[in-house]
Design a protein around this motif. Structure first.
Motif, mmCIF file in Angstrom:
data_model
loop_
_atom_site.group_PDB
_atom_site.id
_atom_site.type_symbol
_atom_site.label_atom_id
_atom_site.label_comp_id
_atom_site.label_asym_id
_atom_site.label_seq_id
_atom_site.Cartn_x
_atom_site.Cartn_y
_atom_site.Cartn_z
ATOM 1 N N MET A 1 36.258 47.239 39.559
ATOM 2 C CA MET A 1 35.682 47.059 38.226
ATOM 3 C C MET A 1 35.830 48.327 37.389
ATOM 4 S SD MET A 1 34.763 43.972 37.880
ATOM 5 C CE MET A 1 33.867 44.147 36.342
ATOM 6 N N VAL A 2 35.616 49.475 38.017
ATOM 7 C CA VAL A 2 35.784 50.747 37.299
ATOM 8 C C VAL A 2 37.235 50.911 36.852
ATOM 9 C CG1 VAL A 2 35.787 53.252 37.569
ATOM 10 C CG2 VAL A 2 33.838 51.920 38.378
ATOM 11 N N ARG B 1 28.653 47.093 52.759
ATOM 12 C CA ARG B 1 28.833 48.338 52.009
ATOM 13 C C ARG B 1 30.269 48.468 51.515
ATOM 14 N NH1 ARG B 1 26.869 53.857 54.715
ATOM 15 N NH2 ARG B 1 24.917 52.713 54.417
ATOM 16 N N ILE C 1 34.321 46.163 45.213
ATOM 17 C CA ILE C 1 34.073 45.517 43.922
ATOM 18 C C ILE C 1 33.807 46.563 42.841
ATOM 19 C CG2 ILE C 1 32.487 44.030 42.644
ATOM 20 C CD1 ILE C 1 32.140 42.381 45.185
ATOM 21 N N GLY C 2 33.010 47.564 43.186
ATOM 22 C CA GLY C 2 32.716 48.622 42.214
ATOM 23 C C GLY C 2 33.970 49.380 41.809
ATOM 24 N N LEU C 3 34.822 49.675 42.782
ATOM 25 C CA LEU C 3 36.036 50.437 42.503
ATOM 26 C C LEU C 3 37.008 49.655 41.629
ATOM 27 C CD1 LEU C 3 37.585 53.042 43.027
ATOM 28 C CD2 LEU C 3 38.484 52.025 45.133
ATOM 29 N N GLU D 1 38.654 40.536 46.149
ATOM 30 C CA GLU D 1 37.317 41.003 46.509
ATOM 31 C C GLU D 1 36.275 39.908 46.272
ATOM 32 O OE1 GLU D 1 36.671 43.715 47.992
ATOM 33 O OE2 GLU D 1 38.566 44.789 47.769
ATOM 34 N N TYR E 1 40.117 54.257 49.858
ATOM 35 C CA TYR E 1 39.672 52.895 50.155
ATOM 36 C C TYR E 1 40.694 52.170 51.034
ATOM 37 C CZ TYR E 1 38.223 48.058 49.233
ATOM 38 O OH TYR E 1 37.825 46.752 49.360
ATOM 39 N N SER F 1 30.823 46.153 48.590
ATOM 40 C CA SER F 1 30.234 46.680 47.351
ATOM 41 C C SER F 1 31.108 47.784 46.766
ATOM 42 C CB SER F 1 28.824 47.213 47.619
ATOM 43 O OG SER F 1 27.967 46.187 48.084
ATOM 44 N N VAL F 2 31.606 48.654 47.641
ATOM 45 C CA VAL F 2 32.474 49.740 47.182
ATOM 46 C C VAL F 2 33.759 49.167 46.584
ATOM 47 C CG1 VAL F 2 33.914 51.669 47.940
ATOM 48 C CG2 VAL F 2 31.561 51.460 48.770
#
Length: 229
Positions: free
Chosen positions: A193-194, A183, A189-191, A170, A105, A186-187
């Motif tokens: 959060m995980v 995109r 924020i998802g990363l 983010e 990332y 989104s990646v």
């Protein structure tokens, strides 16, 4: 990610057949050290993160000499030897989530010119890479179990602040509407959060309630046996 730990890849490599002490850093450990140095030299790491690594190293050494010296000249057996395969899988997932994907990332962000995201993600990666190295040092140096607990707990706690700062960055991009590729947003924020869920569980669901008590119990049990003998 050490003998029962986490988050941090190679250093959790305690195997049931372990009967010697690893005396040198592995290729993975050296890669982690190189990654930490590159991030520190890039200017993306705040002084507080660099200071934490510096002072925690001295504090670890201080604890090992004053409070928790090694009680035995032979390597201590692993705490979770019966669950080695599950632990190996757990550590591998942590390495993927915490190091490999964030590094990808950051690299993409450098190419895309997303300086804010790169700068906000870098501290977490720097601290985790430093944790991997420090855990390897505690194994190679034959440090006691409480010291091997101190490293992942201290670093994991520090990284929770880094992850929160990453999340704020983010979310600010969403609020300000300046995030370039949707995109990538989104990646990102998802990363983050995980990572927050995984490392939050690692600290509050594994290290503090399970790994730390077992490690200290074993250490003090061994201390009592040593005094009796």
């Amino acid at each position: 990610m050490s003998g029962g730990v986490a988050p941090i890849p190679h250093s959790s490599n305690e195997k049931p057949s372990f009967n010697f002490r690893q005396s040198t850093l592995t290729f993975q450990n050296l890669n982690a050290a190189a990654l930490a140095l590159i991030l520190a030299a890039s200017g993306m790491i705040g002084p507080q993160d660099a200071a934490f690594v510096f002072f925690s190293s001295f504090y670890m050494f201080f604890l090992s000499k004053i409070a928790f010296p090694n009680l035995s000249t032979t390597p201590e057996p692993p705490i979770f030897a019966a669950h080695q395969r599950l632990l190996t899988l757990y550590v591998s997932v942590g390495a993927l989530i915490g190091l490999l994907l964030p590094v990808a990332y950051i690299a993409h962000g450098v190419l895309a010119g997303d300086k804010e995201s790169v700068k906000s993600a870098a501290p977490h990666v720097f601290l985790l890479a430093s944790q991997v190295v420090m855990e390897a040092v505690t194994f190679a140096g034959g440090y006691s179990l409480p010291i091997r607990v101190f490293v992942p707990v201290a670093y994991n706690a520090m990284r929770m602040y880094a992850i929160l700062d990453w999340l704020k960055c983010e979310m600010m991009k969403v609020h300000e509407g300046e995030y370039g590729s949707s995109r990538r947003l989104s990646v990102g924020i998802g990363l983050v959060m995980v990572n927050m869920v995984f490392w939050g569980f690692n600290l509050f669901g594994f290290l503090l309630p399970f790994y730390m008590p077992k490690a200290f119990k074993k250490y003090y049990d061994d201390e009592g046996k040593d005094k009796d003998s």
